[in-house]
Structures are given as C-alpha cells and as structure tokens.
Design an enzyme around this catalytic site. Structure first.
Site, PDB file in Angstrom:
ATOM      1  N   LYS A  47     -73.111  81.260 -37.521  1.00 20.67           N
ATOM      2  CA  LYS A  47     -74.433  81.026 -38.126  1.00 20.67           C
ATOM      3  C   LYS A  47     -74.421  80.064 -39.306  1.00 20.67           C
ATOM      4  CE  LYS A  47     -76.234  85.506 -36.710  1.00 20.67           C
ATOM      5  NZ  LYS A  47     -76.968  86.702 -37.099  1.00 20.67           N
ATOM      6  N   ASN A  68     -79.526  80.985 -36.671  1.00 19.67           N
ATOM      7  CA  ASN A  68     -79.238  81.860 -35.517  1.00 19.67           C
ATOM      8  C   ASN A  68     -79.953  81.375 -34.258  1.00 19.67           C
ATOM      9  OD1 ASN A  68     -81.889  82.768 -36.128  1.00 19.67           O
ATOM     10  ND2 ASN A  68     -81.444  84.711 -35.120  1.00 19.67           N
ATOM     11  N   ASP A  91     -83.525  85.829 -38.327  1.00 18.47           N
ATOM     12  CA  ASP A  91     -82.979  87.136 -38.734  1.00 18.47           C
ATOM     13  C   ASP A  91     -83.704  87.728 -39.938  1.00 18.47           C
ATOM     14  OD1 ASP A  91     -80.899  87.312 -36.850  1.00 18.47           O
ATOM     15  OD2 ASP A  91     -79.572  86.090 -38.091  1.00 18.47           O
ATOM     16  N   GLY A 116     -72.996  96.341 -48.092  1.00 22.62           N
ATOM     17  CA  GLY A 116     -72.471  95.207 -47.323  1.00 22.62           C
ATOM     18  C   GLY A 116     -72.894  93.884 -47.927  1.00 22.62           C
ATOM     19  N   ALA A 117     -71.929  92.986 -48.051  1.00 18.79           N
ATOM     20  CA  ALA A 117     -72.218  91.663 -48.617  1.00 18.79           C
ATOM     21  C   ALA A 117     -71.556  90.586 -47.761  1.00 18.79           C
ATOM     22  CB  ALA A 117     -71.747  91.583 -50.066  1.00 18.79           C
ATOM     23  N   ASN A 140     -70.351  96.854 -52.026  1.00 16.55           N
ATOM     24  CA  ASN A 140     -69.503  96.284 -50.977  1.00 16.55           C
ATOM     25  C   ASN A 140     -68.049  96.639 -51.257  1.00 16.55           C
ATOM     26  OD1 ASN A 140     -69.404  94.591 -48.592  1.00 16.55           O
ATOM     27  ND2 ASN A 140     -68.235  93.151 -49.824  1.00 16.55           N
ATOM     28  N   ARG A 141     -67.281  96.851 -50.185  1.00 19.72           N
ATOM     29  CA  ARG A 141     -65.854  97.148 -50.358  1.00 19.72           C
ATOM     30  C   ARG A 141     -65.216  96.115 -51.274  1.00 19.72           C
ATOM     31  NH1 ARG A 141     -62.141  96.822 -45.097  1.00 19.72           N
ATOM     32  NH2 ARG A 141     -63.169  94.783 -45.059  1.00 19.72           N
ATOM     33  N   GLY A 229     -80.750  99.648 -35.904  1.00 24.03           N
ATOM     34  CA  GLY A 229     -80.965  98.206 -35.933  1.00 24.03           C
ATOM     35  C   GLY A 229     -81.601  97.590 -34.691  1.00 24.03           C
TER      36      GLY A 229
HETATM   37  P1  ATR Z   1     -71.661  90.457 -40.620  1.00 27.77           P
HETATM   38  O1  ATR Z   1     -72.019  89.052 -40.271  1.00 27.77           O
HETATM   39  O2  ATR Z   1     -71.957  91.444 -39.548  1.00 27.77           O
HETATM   40  O3  ATR Z   1     -72.243  90.851 -41.941  1.00 27.77           O
HETATM   41  P2  ATR Z   1     -69.127  90.177 -41.964  1.00 27.77           P
HETATM   42  O4  ATR Z   1     -69.633  88.971 -42.674  1.00 27.77           O
HETATM   43  O5  ATR Z   1     -67.755  90.184 -41.422  1.00 27.77           O
HETATM   44  O6  ATR Z   1     -70.068  90.503 -40.723  1.00 27.77           O
HETATM   45  O7  ATR Z   1     -69.341  91.443 -42.939  1.00 27.77           O
HETATM   46  C1  ATR Z   1     -68.873  92.710 -42.628  1.00 27.77           C
HETATM   47  C2  ATR Z   1     -69.304  93.676 -43.733  1.00 27.77           C
HETATM   48  O8  ATR Z   1     -68.785  94.977 -43.430  1.00 27.77           O
HETATM   49  C3  ATR Z   1     -68.749  93.314 -45.103  1.00 27.77           C
HETATM   50  O9  ATR Z   1     -69.639  93.790 -46.095  1.00 27.77           O
HETATM   51  C4  ATR Z   1     -67.431  94.100 -45.106  1.00 27.77           C
HETATM   52  O10 ATR Z   1     -66.915  94.383 -46.401  1.00 27.77           O
HETATM   53  P3  ATR Z   1     -65.906  93.327 -47.106  1.00 27.77           P
HETATM   54  O11 ATR Z   1     -66.779  92.224 -47.636  1.00 27.77           O
HETATM   55  O12 ATR Z   1     -65.226  94.098 -48.154  1.00 27.77           O
HETATM   56  O13 ATR Z   1     -64.966  92.828 -46.006  1.00 27.77           O
HETATM   57  C5  ATR Z   1     -67.886  95.379 -44.462  1.00 27.77           C
HETATM   58  N1  ATR Z   1     -66.744  96.118 -43.890  1.00 27.77           N
HETATM   59  C6  ATR Z   1     -66.085  95.819 -42.747  1.00 27.77           C
HETATM   60  N2  ATR Z   1     -65.085  96.712 -42.530  1.00 27.77           N
HETATM   61  C7  ATR Z   1     -65.115  97.581 -43.566  1.00 27.77           C
HETATM   62  C8  ATR Z   1     -64.356  98.734 -43.936  1.00 27.77           C
HETATM   63  N3  ATR Z   1     -63.330  99.170 -43.167  1.00 27.77           N
HETATM   64  N4  ATR Z   1     -64.687  99.378 -45.076  1.00 27.77           N
HETATM   65  C9  ATR Z   1     -65.708  98.961 -45.859  1.00 27.77           C
HETATM   66  N5  ATR Z   1     -66.466  97.882 -45.569  1.00 27.77           N
HETATM   67  C10 ATR Z   1     -66.182  97.199 -44.441  1.00 27.77           C
END
Ligand code: ATR
Length: 265
Positions: A47, A68, A91, A116-117, A140-141, A229
């Site tokens: 994207k 997208n 989106d 999530g970020a 976010n993690r 979703g």
């Molecule tokens: P998308 O386009 O679907 O948002 P992405 O950009 O890969 O995909 O983002 C995945 C999201 O899920 C991120 O917020 C990711 O956290 P990180 O930025 O720390 O990677 C989160 N995520 C994926 N696996 C995770 C896990 N095991 N624990 C916590 N957060 C997770």
C-alpha cells in the site's frame, strides 16, 4: 464480494487475486495497465510502495499516505490515448462507515484507545484524528512506532489530544489494529492488568476471521458492544467497486457474499 456484485449488476467483469513480490510491484501494475485491467486492489505490503508507482494520486491516497485501490483511466495526451494509473485510498473512510453501521458510533468527541501502530493502525489513528475524537490513546508493542504515529498526528492535526499509553479512565471505543487474534493461540492485544475492558463502551476488532476473536469474546462478556472487521472489508470494497465501475455498489449482495465465503453461512 466483487464477483457477486459484478454478476448482480450484469457486468462481464472478473476480480482475480495475484500474489506479487514487492520487487515486482512496478512490473505488475504496468502489466495490468497493458492488459487492459480496469483497476487493482493492493494489500500488505504494497500500500505504501504504490504511492511512488502510480501516475497520479487521488486526494484520498495523498491524505492517508497509502494506496489500496488503483483505477486505470484513459486520457488523451497530444492526440494519443494514454492509460494512466490513479491511486486511491478507500480504507480510511471504511473505518468510519463500519463504526457507524456496526457499532452505531459517531466518533466526534469520543475517547478512543487504539491498539497497533503498523499500516492499519497508522491509517486508523490519522482517520480518528480527522474525525475529531476528543482524545486518542495509542498502544503498540513497539512503543517507538506509536510515538512516530503520535508525532504525525500532531503535525497534521495540531489540536488533537494524543497520548502514547493506556488511559487512566473510561473510553468510548477500543479498536484493535494489531494482528493479534488471527491465530487461535494468540494472546489478547491488550494488557488487562493495565486496562480493564469494564472501562470500555464498544470494541471494534479489525480482524474478521475468526468472527469472534478472544478480544471480542472477552469484550462481549464484559458487557461491551462489539463488532468485527467484516464491515471495514465490505466498505473499502464497496467504494473501490464504485471507483472502478462508476456504479453504486450493491451493498447487501456484497455483504452476503462475504459472509458466505468467509463464514460459510
Ligand atoms: P498491518 O498492515 O495489518 O497493520 P503491520 O504493519 O505488520 O500490519 O502491523 C502489525 C501490527 O500488529 C503492529 O502494530 C504490530 O506491533 P509492532 O509494531 O510492535 O510489530 C502488531 N503485532 C504483530 N504481532 C504482534 C505480537 N506478537 N504482539 C504484539 N503486537 C503484535
């Protein structure tokens, strides 16, 4: 959903899926253009890459910084017909449509905790700010990514209140934009020690398969309104359908096709 919609409108069109390596995205877009495709949808990880690969960006793609949907358009250039690729983003608006339809939630003035970020989280955060939520909490993690998104919000929407971390009091909406919940043994995307679901009115999980993630199940048991979703998938697709065909999307037909294909009923 698209093939069912084409059939419902009597259009002799087909929607097909192709797996393309990011290194070959430019060639794939060029190939689709040369083969007379009406348009394309793009998903992870294409994207943002596609921003650089189209001939023009609609304001939606410019605003949300991601493409997208592509429409191939004929344009007369110096007496010759040229087909150009125009990038759109459907989106961001789909988030608002889904929250309105599925949770009866109007975002203006609400307090939102967004988990999530990544790509989806970033678009959601910017859209929530554009809809003038009262306060946005980003978790976010990888905290640095949440801080980067917060900084981008501050740049684009200077008066938006945004905090990285869990809120200390109630929120109207908790939205999951992480990928946690896709797999059956995934942990919850939030720490219930740090934030209790009792403090949330409504929970939206961008995941639609499974239909009820562990987060949605826990939220339902805590008395929250919940939605998955599927609505976002539907509304981004419906808008893309309209961009390609110039016709109103048959929403009910598309929703039924999605439910049939994804849930088997
Ligand atoms: P998308 O386009 O679907 O948002 P992405 O950009 O890969 O995909 O983002 C995945 C999201 O899920 C991120 O917020 C990711 O956290 P990180 O930025 O720390 O990677 C989160 N995520 C994926 N696996 C995770 C896990 N095991 N624990 C916590 N957060 C997770």
């Amino acid at each position: 959903m698209h093939n069912t919609a084409f059939a419902a409108l009597g259009l002799n069109w087909r929607y097909l899926a192709f797996e393309v390596h990011p290194d070959h995205l430019r060639a794939a877009i060029e190939g689709a253009r040369r083969m007379g495709f009406a348009g394309l949808n793009l998903t992870v990880p294409h994207k943002r890459l596609a921003l650089e690969l189209v001939d023009a960006l609609d304001k939606s793609a410019r605003k949300w910084g991601a493409v997208n949907t592509i429409r191939f358009e004929s344009a007369g250039v110096e007496g010759r017909t040229k087909i150009r690729a125009v990038g759109f983003n459907t989106d961001a608006d789909a988030i608002v449509a889904a929250l309105r339809e599925d949770l009866k939630l109007e975002l203006r003035g609400t307090r939102v905790l967004l988990l999530g970020a990544g790509g989806a989280g970033r678009t959601a955060a910017l859209k929530l700010a554009a809809e003038k939520v009262a306060e946005l909490f980003l978790v976010n993690r990888t905290q640095s990514k949440a801080r980067t998104v917060a900084a981008e919000i501050k740049r684009q929407f200077p008066s938006q209140r945004v905090t990285v971390g869990y809120p200390e009091s109630e929120v109207d909406l908790l939205m999951n934009a992480t990928s946690l919940g896709l797999k059956p043994d995934d942990p919850l995307p939030l720490s219930r020690k740090q934030f209790s679901l009792e403090r949330v009115r409504a929970v939206y999980d961008m995941i639609y398969r499974p239909a009820e993630t562990a987060l949605l199940e826990a939220a339902r048991k805590a008395g929250c309104r919940t939605a998955n979703g599927l609505g976002m998938l539907l509304y981004q697709g419906a808008r893309a359908f309209e961009i390609w065909t110039g016709k109103a999307a048959p929403l009910d037909v598309m929703r039924r096709a999605l439910e049939q294909n994804i849930y088997g009923h």
